[in-house]
Design a protein around this motif. Structure first.
Motif, PDB file in Angstrom:
ATOM      1  N   LYS A 149       0.991  -1.239   0.001  1.00 36.61           N
ATOM      2  CA  LYS A 149       0.077  -0.082  -0.096  1.00 36.61           C
ATOM      3  C   LYS A 149       0.892   1.588  -0.100  1.00 36.61           C
ATOM      4  N   ALA A 150       2.229   1.165  -0.181  1.00 44.08           N
ATOM      5  CA  ALA A 150       3.048   2.332  -0.123  1.00 44.08           C
ATOM      6  C   ALA A 150       2.503   3.154  -1.284  1.00 44.08           C
ATOM      7  N   MET A 151       2.627   4.640  -1.103  1.00 46.03           N
ATOM      8  CA  MET A 151       2.439   5.316  -2.114  1.00 46.03           C
ATOM      9  C   MET A 151       3.461   6.030  -2.762  1.00 46.03           C
ATOM     10  N   THR A 152       3.336   6.470  -4.076  1.00 45.99           N
ATOM     11  CA  THR A 152       4.370   7.248  -4.832  1.00 45.99           C
ATOM     12  C   THR A 152       4.433   8.499  -4.405  1.00 45.99           C
ATOM     13  N   TRP A 157      11.206   5.789   1.866  1.00 45.68           N
ATOM     14  CA  TRP A 157      12.156   4.863   1.682  1.00 45.68           C
ATOM     15  C   TRP A 157      12.496   4.584   0.215  1.00 45.68           C
ATOM     16  N   ARG A 158      13.232   3.641  -0.143  1.00 45.65           N
ATOM     17  CA  ARG A 158      13.447   3.398  -1.725  1.00 45.65           C
ATOM     18  C   ARG A 158      13.061   2.379  -1.968  1.00 45.65           C
ATOM     19  N   ASN A 159      12.150   2.257  -3.163  1.00 45.91           N
ATOM     20  CA  ASN A 159      12.054   0.843  -3.563  1.00 45.91           C
ATOM     21  C   ASN A 159      13.151   0.189  -4.325  1.00 45.91           C
ATOM     22  N   PRO A 160      12.986  -1.242  -4.707  1.00 45.34           N
ATOM     23  CA  PRO A 160      14.199  -1.776  -5.514  1.00 45.34           C
ATOM     24  C   PRO A 160      14.548  -0.988  -6.789  1.00 45.34           C
ATOM     25  N   ARG A 187      11.123   6.885  -4.449  1.00 42.03           N
ATOM     26  CA  ARG A 187      10.619   6.961  -3.083  1.00 42.03           C
ATOM     27  C   ARG A 187       9.210   6.343  -2.976  1.00 42.03           C
ATOM     28  N   ARG A 188       9.017   5.843  -1.987  1.00 45.05           N
ATOM     29  CA  ARG A 188       7.912   5.383  -1.366  1.00 45.05           C
ATOM     30  C   ARG A 188       7.422   5.858  -0.074  1.00 45.05           C
TER      31      ARG A 188
END
Ligand code: FES
Length: 158
Positions: free
Chosen positions: A12-15, A42-45, A49-50
């Motif tokens: 459910k992380a948002m951009t 945080w950074r996704n793979p 940013r998330r």
């Protein structure tokens, strides 16, 4: 349960664009808030940013406080008092907003006093350091009694 929070997992992380759209705050402002330590991501793979969904409430708190004239530094300091820098709960909000209300009242009172002093100066124009309350905000002459003091032509204006 993995690393999911109470209100949503990483799925459910948002951009930043989604946060901007949902919060009504510009992406550039969100980046600024982040650089100022007000929100986190945080950074996704893919190195993007998330943000947790809770950031929306945090941004709402920041915006409301800003509208009340609270500085970003003061907002950041207030948010840092929350355990684990959590998003403010209802109780947290009550405490923070009560503090900010007191700050707002203090500024209102100072502005009302300034307005009243300005009223007394309209039509005068002396701007004397010895007499004018706008030139003498510390009210050095206050001990001499209320109201305007008699202009002393020998008083220094420096
Ligand atoms: S201009 Fe302020 S007292 Fe004269």
């Amino acid at each position: 349960m993995g690393s999911s929070s109470k209100t949503g997992g990483l799925h459910k992380a948002m951009t930043v664009g989604e946060v901007a759209a949902r919060s009504g705050v510009a992406i550039s402002t969100l980046h600024f808030y982040e650089s100022a330590g007000l929100i986190r991501s945080w950074r996704n793979p893919g190195n993007q940013r998330r943000y947790a969904r809770e950031v929306l409430r945090r941004v709402a708190v920041i915006r409301v406080a800003q509208r009340a004239g609270i500085s970003l530094a003061a907002i950041r300091d207030a948010l840092k008092t929350l355990p684990n820098e959590r998003t403010p709960t209802t109780e947290d909000w009550s405490r923070l907003s009560a503090t900010w209300r007191a700050d707002l009242n203090d500024r209102i009172n100072r502005l009302v006093r300034l307005r009243d002093q300005l009223d007394g100066c309209i039509g005068c124009g002396c701007l004397s350091l010895g007499v004018c309350p706008l030139r003498n905000p510390a009210d050095k002459l206050g001990r001499l009694g209320p109201g305007p003091q008699i202009l002393d032509p020998t008083a220094s204006d420096h």
